[in-house]
Design a protein around this motif. Structure first.
Motif, mmCIF file in Angstrom:
data_model
loop_
_atom_site.group_PDB
_atom_site.id
_atom_site.type_symbol
_atom_site.label_atom_id
_atom_site.label_comp_id
_atom_site.label_asym_id
_atom_site.label_seq_id
_atom_site.Cartn_x
_atom_site.Cartn_y
_atom_site.Cartn_z
ATOM 1 N N THR A 39 -5.462 2.623 -0.140
ATOM 2 C CA THR A 39 -6.171 2.162 1.058
ATOM 3 C C THR A 39 -7.148 3.223 1.537
ATOM 4 N N GLY A 82 -4.125 -1.723 4.967
ATOM 5 C CA GLY A 82 -2.994 -1.689 4.059
ATOM 6 C C GLY A 82 -1.813 -2.400 4.687
ATOM 7 N N CYS A 96 0.801 -1.232 0.000
ATOM 8 C CA CYS A 96 0.000 0.000 0.000
ATOM 9 C C CYS A 96 0.826 1.270 0.000
#
Length: 274
Positions: free
Chosen positions: A57, A72, A51
């Motif tokens: 996210t 994430g 992420c």
């Protein structure tokens, strides 16, 4: 994730992405939008793999709203520190885990959607990594990831290397299938990895996305991003100027009316858990 990749994302590369996150988020906004559009309406628990500084996210958390739970995961401490700061600033419910998704002990069958924007090409054992993600997926869960196709399909991404190679003899070569930006460039290999990891209904389609950023950011991009940018972090000022000038010439075809425009040649890959 291998030691080299871990060291890179915990160190210089991670800090560089934090410093340039606004530029990168703007550049990859079209890809974020595509991922959000692909989320099933029934999604409630989502995992975002690799992420980074959290853009995708946080976008997923906004889309799912109060009933959603978005997580994430990333190996990079500096990038996740930025992600958590952004989440706090926007009062997002998104949470972040610092760990290698290949080895992290996720709660079994806990996610109904797993996504990634350029975050899954770095595993040292991709079959083990995607098997671990499969174990984290509920029955019927979806996997959607966007990864780079080959360097040949993405001349923009290697423009700095081609233009400045004569000034940087220590520039590492791009090795097919090695963990890194183009680690999942081979469509047949991606298919095999997902099959061996236990995913079904695999679909891998070419995706060409027009990306852009202001020309005023080009020098920043050249001197910080990619293999050239990483080498320049420890170079003297004379070398930095030489390389930046040489590399900039390679981007001339992409400059249009004050904008840098290029096509991101990707694979849009999806699968299901059943």
């Amino acid at each position: 994730m291998n030691t080299q990749q871990t060291s890179m994302w915990q160190g210089a590369a991670g800090h560089t992405w934090v410093a340039t996150q606004n530029l990168l988020d703007r550049m990859y906004q079209p890809i974020e939008d595509l991922l959000m559009q692909s989320l099933p309406a029934t999604t409630r628990r989502l995992l975002d793999v690799g992420c980074g500084t959290g853009a995708t996210t946080l976008a997923a958390a906004r889309q799912l709203g109060a009933e959603g739970h978005c997580t994430g995961v990333d190996i990079s401490e500096p990038m996740l520190a930025s992600a958590r700061e952004r989440a706090a600033h926007s009062r997002s419910s998104a949470v972040f885990i610092q760990d290698d998704a290949q080895r992290h002990a996720f709660e079994p069958a806990s996610y109904d959607a797993i996504i990634s924007r350029f975050g899954v090409m770095f595993f040292d054992d991709p079959v083990a990594a995607f098997r671990n993600l499969r174990l984290a997926a509920r029955d019927g869960a979806t996997l959607r990831m966007i990864v780079w196709r080959s360097p040949e399909d993405n001349p923009f991404m290697t423009a700095a290397e081609r233009s400045a190679a004569h000034l940087l003899p220590q520039l590492p070569p791009r090795v097919p299938d090695e963990p890194g930006q183009f680690g999942l460039a081979d469509r047949h290999r991606v298919q095999a990895i997902l099959e061996q990891a236990g995913w079904h209904d695999i679909d891998i389609q070419p995706l060409d996305v027009l990306c852009s950023f202001p020309e005023t950011e080009l020098d920043n991009y050249i001197t910080k991003m990619g293999p050239v940018g990483r080498l320049l972090q420890t170079a003297d000022e004379h070398t930095r100027r030489q390389v930046a000038t040489a590399a900039r010439a390679g981007f001339a075809p992409y400059i249009d009316n004050g904008q840098v425009r290029y096509t991101a040649a990707c694979w849009n890959a999806s699968a299901s858990a059943r």
